[in-house]
Scaffold this motif. Structure first.
Motif, mmCIF file in Angstrom:
data_model
loop_
_atom_site.group_PDB
_atom_site.id
_atom_site.type_symbol
_atom_site.label_atom_id
_atom_site.label_comp_id
_atom_site.label_asym_id
_atom_site.label_seq_id
_atom_site.Cartn_x
_atom_site.Cartn_y
_atom_site.Cartn_z
ATOM 1 N N LEU A 71 34.837 65.397 -36.866
ATOM 2 C CA LEU A 71 35.727 64.800 -35.882
ATOM 3 C C LEU A 71 35.973 63.329 -36.176
ATOM 4 O O LEU A 71 35.212 62.687 -36.910
ATOM 5 N N THR A 72 37.032 62.795 -35.575
ATOM 6 C CA THR A 72 37.298 61.361 -35.631
ATOM 7 C C THR A 72 36.681 60.701 -34.407
ATOM 8 O O THR A 72 36.919 61.131 -33.273
ATOM 9 N N GLY A 73 35.875 59.674 -34.646
ATOM 10 C CA GLY A 73 35.270 58.920 -33.556
ATOM 11 C C GLY A 73 35.686 57.462 -33.638
ATOM 12 O O GLY A 73 36.166 56.995 -34.670
ATOM 13 N N ALA A 74 35.497 56.754 -32.542
ATOM 14 C CA ALA A 74 35.855 55.332 -32.517
ATOM 15 C C ALA A 74 34.863 54.562 -31.668
ATOM 16 O O ALA A 74 34.402 55.053 -30.632
ATOM 17 N N VAL A 75 34.537 53.362 -32.133
ATOM 18 C CA VAL A 75 33.615 52.483 -31.405
ATOM 19 C C VAL A 75 34.318 51.151 -31.179
ATOM 20 O O VAL A 75 34.868 50.552 -32.108
ATOM 21 N N GLY A 76 34.287 50.680 -29.935
ATOM 22 C CA GLY A 76 34.944 49.429 -29.577
ATOM 23 C C GLY A 76 34.179 48.210 -30.049
ATOM 24 O O GLY A 76 33.054 48.315 -30.563
ATOM 25 N N PRO A 77 34.759 47.044 -29.862
ATOM 26 C CA PRO A 77 34.140 45.798 -30.343
ATOM 27 C C PRO A 77 32.799 45.493 -29.692
ATOM 28 O O PRO A 77 32.009 44.716 -30.242
ATOM 29 N N ASP A 78 32.517 46.105 -28.544
ATOM 30 C CA ASP A 78 31.233 45.877 -27.877
ATOM 31 C C ASP A 78 30.159 46.867 -28.300
ATOM 32 O O ASP A 78 29.038 46.831 -27.778
ATOM 33 N N GLY A 79 30.499 47.753 -29.243
ATOM 34 C CA GLY A 79 29.529 48.723 -29.726
ATOM 35 C C GLY A 79 29.370 49.899 -28.788
ATOM 36 O O GLY A 79 30.265 50.234 -28.008
ATOM 37 N N GLY A 80 28.221 50.561 -28.867
ATOM 38 C CA GLY A 80 27.970 51.734 -28.049
ATOM 39 C C GLY A 80 28.167 53.012 -28.835
ATOM 40 O O GLY A 80 28.420 53.002 -30.051
ATOM 41 N N ALA A 81 28.041 54.145 -28.153
ATOM 42 C CA ALA A 81 28.201 55.450 -28.788
ATOM 43 C C ALA A 81 29.672 55.698 -29.118
ATOM 44 O O ALA A 81 30.566 55.196 -28.423
ATOM 45 N N PRO A 82 29.941 56.462 -30.164
ATOM 46 C CA PRO A 82 31.336 56.741 -30.517
ATOM 47 C C PRO A 82 32.051 57.536 -29.427
ATOM 48 O O PRO A 82 31.461 58.437 -28.808
ATOM 49 N N TRP A 97 38.578 47.967 -33.368
ATOM 50 C CA TRP A 97 37.686 49.125 -33.245
ATOM 51 C C TRP A 97 37.239 49.600 -34.616
ATOM 52 O O TRP A 97 37.909 49.374 -35.620
ATOM 53 N N SER A 98 36.089 50.279 -34.656
ATOM 54 C CA SER A 98 35.620 50.943 -35.866
ATOM 55 C C SER A 98 35.976 52.421 -35.755
ATOM 56 O O SER A 98 35.799 53.042 -34.698
ATOM 57 N N TRP A 99 36.470 52.990 -36.875
ATOM 58 C CA TRP A 99 36.936 54.376 -36.892
ATOM 59 C C TRP A 99 36.019 55.184 -37.806
ATOM 60 O O TRP A 99 35.834 54.849 -38.971
ATOM 61 N N LEU A 100 35.450 56.231 -37.252
ATOM 62 C CA LEU A 100 34.337 56.917 -37.893
ATOM 63 C C LEU A 100 34.623 58.393 -38.159
ATOM 64 O O LEU A 100 35.283 59.062 -37.357
ATOM 65 N N VAL A 101 34.094 58.880 -39.266
ATOM 66 C CA VAL A 101 34.049 60.315 -39.514
ATOM 67 C C VAL A 101 32.720 60.822 -38.946
ATOM 68 O O VAL A 101 31.649 60.344 -39.336
ATOM 69 N N LEU A 102 32.799 61.742 -38.006
ATOM 70 C CA LEU A 102 31.612 62.311 -37.370
ATOM 71 C C LEU A 102 31.325 63.685 -37.972
ATOM 72 O O LEU A 102 32.089 64.631 -37.786
ATOM 73 N N HIS A 103 30.225 63.785 -38.721
ATOM 74 C CA HIS A 103 29.800 65.061 -39.296
ATOM 75 C C HIS A 103 28.989 65.793 -38.222
ATOM 76 O O HIS A 103 27.896 65.346 -37.852
ATOM 77 N N VAL A 104 29.517 66.873 -37.708
ATOM 78 C CA VAL A 104 28.938 67.518 -36.530
ATOM 79 C C VAL A 104 27.944 68.599 -36.933
ATOM 80 O O VAL A 104 28.263 69.510 -37.715
ATOM 81 N N LEU A 105 26.729 68.482 -36.374
ATOM 82 C CA LEU A 105 25.663 69.457 -36.588
ATOM 83 C C LEU A 105 25.399 70.194 -35.280
ATOM 84 O O LEU A 105 25.569 69.641 -34.188
ATOM 85 N N ALA A 106 24.947 71.438 -35.396
ATOM 86 C CA ALA A 106 24.719 72.249 -34.196
ATOM 87 C C ALA A 106 23.475 71.809 -33.433
ATOM 88 O O ALA A 106 23.393 71.985 -32.206
ATOM 89 N N ALA A 107 22.502 71.243 -34.139
ATOM 90 C CA ALA A 107 21.232 70.871 -33.491
ATOM 91 C C ALA A 107 20.830 69.456 -33.897
ATOM 92 O O ALA A 107 21.335 68.884 -34.868
ATOM 93 N N ASP A 108 19.883 68.893 -33.164
ATOM 94 C CA ASP A 108 19.388 67.539 -33.415
ATOM 95 C C ASP A 108 18.670 67.486 -34.762
ATOM 96 O O ASP A 108 17.667 68.180 -34.967
ATOM 97 N N PRO A 109 19.151 66.664 -35.694
ATOM 98 C CA PRO A 109 18.498 66.595 -37.001
ATOM 99 C C PRO A 109 17.348 65.600 -37.044
ATOM 100 O O PRO A 109 16.689 65.447 -38.084
ATOM 101 N N GLY A 110 17.103 64.912 -35.938
ATOM 102 C CA GLY A 110 16.097 63.859 -35.941
ATOM 103 C C GLY A 110 16.702 62.548 -36.418
ATOM 104 O O GLY A 110 17.910 62.429 -36.629
ATOM 105 N N ASP A 111 15.871 61.560 -36.591
ATOM 106 C CA ASP A 111 16.347 60.234 -36.988
ATOM 107 C C ASP A 111 16.540 60.176 -38.500
ATOM 108 O O ASP A 111 15.570 60.123 -39.261
ATOM 109 N N LEU A 112 17.796 60.177 -38.916
ATOM 110 C CA LEU A 112 18.126 60.119 -40.346
ATOM 111 C C LEU A 112 18.600 58.733 -40.774
ATOM 112 O O LEU A 112 18.887 58.505 -41.953
#
Length: 296
Positions: A71-82, A97-112
């Motif tokens: 998916l396409t995500g975006a983060v504003g100048p104040d940061g935060g979650a996409p 804004w920052s424009w992000l490619v979000l690689h979507v996983l079905a489950a939590d992969p942990g801290d990568l």
């Protein structure tokens, strides 16, 4: 921390790459998004979702994780979650804004975060989507040429070959999958005011009666272009996801250009055949073109 805009390599046809993981974020639907510094993955465009997202895998320290969506995500100048999709309140490409490619996983992969990911796109799926997308652009040019005589005045917008740009002027929706592209055109009052003629005149039959001949003309032109093995390239002004890219194809009539953010063939000889089917809705308000590529 504000994440930088993702750099992408899919415009050149890349299907593999390595990059540092910058963040992992939970999504509202329970899935998880992995953000990397760069990627070969093509995400769904939230403003014009014509080409479906790439699928594939993301491997970290030998553990392979399935990328089930992108998916396409975006983060504003104040940061935060996409923010994703309709949540994004600004125009695509807003420089604050920052424009992000979000690689979507079905489950939590942990801290990568901070680790290196090996990114691999499903190459067969990508090739099929690229064929459909290139076929979509070729259909637009061939249809514009076939319908050019039906304009009684200049609508003020032409394609690369100087034909009235029916495709962009009438476009209501464009979607593609691994089998075909489907383009829906609205034949309403606005288009007719611009000069397009649906009804019969002394020069040609009504559009409904002309469809068989129009379909034949479009398919003949598509076949000639495929036979010419015309080269295709994407002009890329920068590596950022939001860079305004342009599709180029050196057809026998000359070079054609269409702004496009998707993926494409490298040359038309990758196709064995490209054909379209034109259908008019019962009320005559919509023309639908289903264009199917057959890969060589």
């Amino acid at each position: 921390m504000t994440l930088p805009t993702t750099h992408v390599s899919f415009p050149a046809g890349a299907v593999t790459g390595e990059s540092q993981v910058l963040a992992v974020h939970p999504l509202a639907d329970g899935r998880y998004a992995v953000v990397t510094e760069s990627t070969p993955f093509h995400p769904l465009d939230h403003t014009w979702p014509d080409q479906p997202a790439d699928h594939g895998t993301l491997t970290v320290d030998g553990t392979e994780l399935a990328v089930v969506d992108c998916l396409t995500g975006a983060v504003g100048p104040d940061g935060g979650a996409p923010l994703v999709g309709a949540e994004i309140p600004v125009k695509r490409g807003d420089e604050e804004w920052s424009w992000l490619v979000l690689h979507v996983l079905a489950a939590d992969p942990g801290d990568l975060t901070g680790r290196t990911a090996v990114l691999s796109v499903d190459a067969e799926r990508r090739a099929a989507l690229s064929a459909s997308h290139s076929g979509c652009h070729l259909l637009a040019l061939a249809l514009n040429a076939a319908l050019a005589p039906r304009w009684r005045k200049d609508p003020g917008r032409s394609d690369a070959f100087g034909n009235p740009d029916f495709d962009s002027l009438a476009m209501a929706a464009s979607v593609m999958d691994t089998q075909a592209s489907t383009d829906t055109y609205r034949l309403g009052k606005s288009l007719k005011k611009k000069g397009f003629t649906v009804d019969a005149t002394e020069d040609f039959p009504a559009l409904a009666d002309a469809l068989p001949a129009l379909t034949e003309a479009v398919n003949a032109r598509l076949a000639a272009w495929v036979a010419a093995d015309a080269p295709v390239r994407i002009d890329v002004p920068g590596p950022e996801l939001t860079a305004r890219r342009q599709w180029h194809c050196e057809l026998p009539e000359g070079g054609a250009q269409i702004f496009c953010g998707g993926t494409h063939l490298h040359h038309l000889g990758e196709l064995a055949e490209l054909r379209t089917e034109l259908r008019l809705s019962e009320d005559g308000a919509e023309l639908v073109a289903v264009t199917s590529p057959k890969r060589a």
